[in-house]
Design an enzyme around this catalytic site. Structure first.
Site, PDB file in Angstrom:
ATOM      1  N   HIS A 124      17.113 -37.996  18.639  1.00  0.00           N
ATOM      2  CA  HIS A 124      16.187 -37.176  17.848  1.00  0.00           C
ATOM      3  C   HIS A 124      15.695 -37.900  16.598  1.00  0.00           C
ATOM      4  O   HIS A 124      16.350 -38.822  16.119  1.00  0.00           O
ATOM      5  CB  HIS A 124      16.891 -35.900  17.331  1.00  0.00           C
ATOM      6  CG  HIS A 124      17.637 -35.147  18.364  1.00  0.00           C
ATOM      7  ND1 HIS A 124      18.935 -34.736  18.191  1.00  0.00           N
ATOM      8  CD2 HIS A 124      17.269 -34.731  19.605  1.00  0.00           C
ATOM      9  CE1 HIS A 124      19.341 -34.079  19.267  1.00  0.00           C
ATOM     10  NE2 HIS A 124      18.350 -34.075  20.152  1.00  0.00           N
ATOM     11  N   HIS A 126      15.428 -36.850  12.800  1.00  0.00           N
ATOM     12  CA  HIS A 126      15.904 -35.811  11.889  1.00  0.00           C
ATOM     13  C   HIS A 126      15.066 -35.822  10.608  1.00  0.00           C
ATOM     14  O   HIS A 126      14.372 -36.793  10.317  1.00  0.00           O
ATOM     15  CB  HIS A 126      17.389 -36.022  11.590  1.00  0.00           C
ATOM     16  CG  HIS A 126      18.285 -35.570  12.723  1.00  0.00           C
ATOM     17  ND1 HIS A 126      19.300 -34.674  12.559  1.00  0.00           N
ATOM     18  CD2 HIS A 126      18.270 -35.892  14.050  1.00  0.00           C
ATOM     19  CE1 HIS A 126      19.903 -34.462  13.733  1.00  0.00           C
ATOM     20  NE2 HIS A 126      19.301 -35.196  14.650  1.00  0.00           N
ATOM     21  N   HIS A 141      16.855 -31.415  12.825  1.00  0.00           N
ATOM     22  CA  HIS A 141      15.743 -32.054  13.538  1.00  0.00           C
ATOM     23  C   HIS A 141      14.448 -31.897  12.756  1.00  0.00           C
ATOM     24  O   HIS A 141      14.191 -30.840  12.180  1.00  0.00           O
ATOM     25  CB  HIS A 141      15.566 -31.421  14.921  1.00  0.00           C
ATOM     26  CG  HIS A 141      16.775 -31.573  15.797  1.00  0.00           C
ATOM     27  ND1 HIS A 141      16.821 -31.102  17.082  1.00  0.00           N
ATOM     28  CD2 HIS A 141      17.964 -32.171  15.568  1.00  0.00           C
ATOM     29  CE1 HIS A 141      18.009 -31.393  17.602  1.00  0.00           C
ATOM     30  NE2 HIS A 141      18.714 -32.037  16.698  1.00  0.00           N
ATOM     31  N   HIS A 149      14.147 -25.565  19.213  1.00  0.00           N
ATOM     32  CA  HIS A 149      14.517 -26.823  19.849  1.00  0.00           C
ATOM     33  C   HIS A 149      14.131 -26.795  21.326  1.00  0.00           C
ATOM     34  O   HIS A 149      14.221 -25.759  21.987  1.00  0.00           O
ATOM     35  CB  HIS A 149      16.024 -27.034  19.706  1.00  0.00           C
ATOM     36  CG  HIS A 149      16.499 -28.300  20.347  1.00  0.00           C
ATOM     37  ND1 HIS A 149      16.284 -29.533  19.780  1.00  0.00           N
ATOM     38  CD2 HIS A 149      17.144 -28.518  21.522  1.00  0.00           C
ATOM     39  CE1 HIS A 149      16.795 -30.456  20.585  1.00  0.00           C
ATOM     40  NE2 HIS A 149      17.317 -29.872  21.647  1.00  0.00           N
ATOM     41  N   HIS A 158      10.750 -29.139  18.592  1.00  0.00           N
ATOM     42  CA  HIS A 158      10.669 -29.825  17.304  1.00  0.00           C
ATOM     43  C   HIS A 158       9.933 -31.144  17.515  1.00  0.00           C
ATOM     44  O   HIS A 158      10.082 -31.774  18.581  1.00  0.00           O
ATOM     45  CB  HIS A 158      12.078 -30.140  16.779  1.00  0.00           C
ATOM     46  CG  HIS A 158      12.957 -28.933  16.603  1.00  0.00           C
ATOM     47  ND1 HIS A 158      14.312 -28.972  16.822  1.00  0.00           N
ATOM     48  CD2 HIS A 158      12.653 -27.662  16.243  1.00  0.00           C
ATOM     49  CE1 HIS A 158      14.830 -27.766  16.575  1.00  0.00           C
ATOM     50  NE2 HIS A 158      13.837 -26.958  16.224  1.00  0.00           N
ATOM     51  N   ASP A 161      12.304 -33.797  18.654  1.00  0.00           N
ATOM     52  CA  ASP A 161      13.036 -33.667  19.920  1.00  0.00           C
ATOM     53  C   ASP A 161      12.584 -34.727  20.930  1.00  0.00           C
ATOM     54  O   ASP A 161      11.585 -34.552  21.630  1.00  0.00           O
ATOM     55  CB  ASP A 161      12.823 -32.270  20.516  1.00  0.00           C
ATOM     56  CG  ASP A 161      13.480 -31.181  19.697  1.00  0.00           C
ATOM     57  OD1 ASP A 161      14.303 -31.528  18.820  1.00  0.00           O
ATOM     58  OD2 ASP A 161      13.165 -30.001  19.936  1.00  0.00           O
ATOM     59  N   HIS A 198      23.257 -39.061  19.388  1.00  0.00           N
ATOM     60  CA  HIS A 198      24.388 -38.134  19.427  1.00  0.00           C
ATOM     61  C   HIS A 198      25.461 -38.545  20.429  1.00  0.00           C
ATOM     62  O   HIS A 198      25.207 -39.279  21.382  1.00  0.00           O
ATOM     63  CB  HIS A 198      23.893 -36.725  19.729  1.00  0.00           C
ATOM     64  CG  HIS A 198      23.161 -36.111  18.580  1.00  0.00           C
ATOM     65  ND1 HIS A 198      23.781 -35.340  17.629  1.00  0.00           N
ATOM     66  CD2 HIS A 198      21.858 -36.194  18.201  1.00  0.00           C
ATOM     67  CE1 HIS A 198      22.886 -34.955  16.730  1.00  0.00           C
ATOM     68  NE2 HIS A 198      21.712 -35.468  17.051  1.00  0.00           N
ATOM     69  N   ARG A 221      27.322 -37.330  15.590  1.00  0.00           N
ATOM     70  CA  ARG A 221      26.289 -38.361  15.431  1.00  0.00           C
ATOM     71  C   ARG A 221      26.946 -39.742  15.503  1.00  0.00           C
ATOM     72  O   ARG A 221      27.782 -40.075  14.667  1.00  0.00           O
ATOM     73  CB  ARG A 221      25.555 -38.144  14.101  1.00  0.00           C
ATOM     74  CG  ARG A 221      24.983 -36.734  14.014  1.00  0.00           C
ATOM     75  CD  ARG A 221      24.268 -36.421  12.723  1.00  0.00           C
ATOM     76  NE  ARG A 221      23.791 -35.027  12.755  1.00  0.00           N
ATOM     77  CZ  ARG A 221      22.970 -34.481  11.879  1.00  0.00           C
ATOM     78  NH1 ARG A 221      22.518 -35.203  10.848  1.00  0.00           N
ATOM     79  NH2 ARG A 221      22.585 -33.222  11.998  1.00  0.00           N
TER      80      ARG A 221
HETATM   81 ZN    ZN Z   1      15.398 -30.183  18.050  1.00  0.00          ZN
HETATM   82 CU    CU Z   2      19.895 -35.041  16.458  1.00  0.00          CU
END
Ligand code: ZN
Ligand code: CU
Length: 230
Positions: A124, A126, A141, A149, A158, A161, A198, A221
């Protein structure tokens, strides 16, 4: 006559400015950004901050309107590039981001990430490029359009995403994504924000619980890095 001309130039300079900021009579702040092509004009929909702040998501849309002004004739705008060095956890890697046709064209994200467990990992952008407390400081995100999401294939998602990347048996993932929402120019540019990899798989909003619609339940993370101009 010369005085009149100077007055006209003065008014023009006030209105147009050079990468400047002024306050109009209605009290709204107008930002002008004088790049070669195309120009970007930012107008607050209300007096106050231009912040894109996910903690104020309850009222729906974000508070920036973007107008893109195209000249009558122009050369194509130059491509924009950015890079990311991923670290801060158990995995590491390097990414390049390229937007061939700014401001609205898709952005390509390419690179190699190592040190992963085999299988899928949520991937993602962020909201914050703040890594002072480790990857967790990058916040949630990046979500300037106040959506839930989802999968990168969805309209309802997002901006950050980007789905999952998949590591092979050696823990290496090859990233090769072309995304229609990620931008490297304008008020919703991702430059200065962070890429996060992640521990687990992103369920793409299909998990049927609250976490699924906010984070994809992708877990901890394992690497992060700030997206910087290149
Ligand atoms: Zn997201
Ligand atoms: Cu993330």
């Amino acid at each position: 006559m010369r005085l009149l001309l100077l007055a006209c130039v003065g008014v023009w300079a006030c209105c147009v400015g050079v990468a400047g900021q002024g306050t109009s009579r209605s009290g709204r702040v107008v930002y002008l950004n004088q790049h070669l092509y195309p120009s970007l004009l930012y107008i607050n929909s209300a007096a106050g901050s231009t912040a894109v702040d996910s903690t104020r998501a309850a009222d729906g849309d974000s508070n920036i309107i973007q107008l893109i002004l195209y000249p009558a004739t122009s050369d194509p705008p130059p491509a924009r590039n950015a890079t990311v060095v991923l670290g801060g956890g158990t995995a590491e890697g390097k990414l390049t981001l390229t937007q061939e046709e700014p401001p609205l064209g898709p952005t390509k994200i390419e690179g190699v990430i190592t040190g992963l467990t085999p299988g899928k990992h949520g991937f993602h952008i962020h909201e914050l490029g703040n890594l002072v407390g480790g990857c967790v400081s990058a916040a949630g995100h990046y979500n300037p359009y106040r959506r839930t999401h989802g999968s990168p294939m969805n309209i309802d998602r997002h901006v950050g995403d980007l789905g999952n990347i998949e590591a092979d048996a050696t823990g290496t993932a090859h990233v090769n994504i072309i995304d229609p929402l990620v931008r490297l120019v304008g008020p919703r540019s991702v430059i200065g924000r962070a890429v996060v990899v992640h521990e687990g798989e992103d369920d793409l909003g299909q998990g049927g619980d609250e976490g699924s619609l906010s984070t994809g339940n992708a877990g901890g993370r394992v690497a992060c890095g700030v997206i910087g101009h290149a």
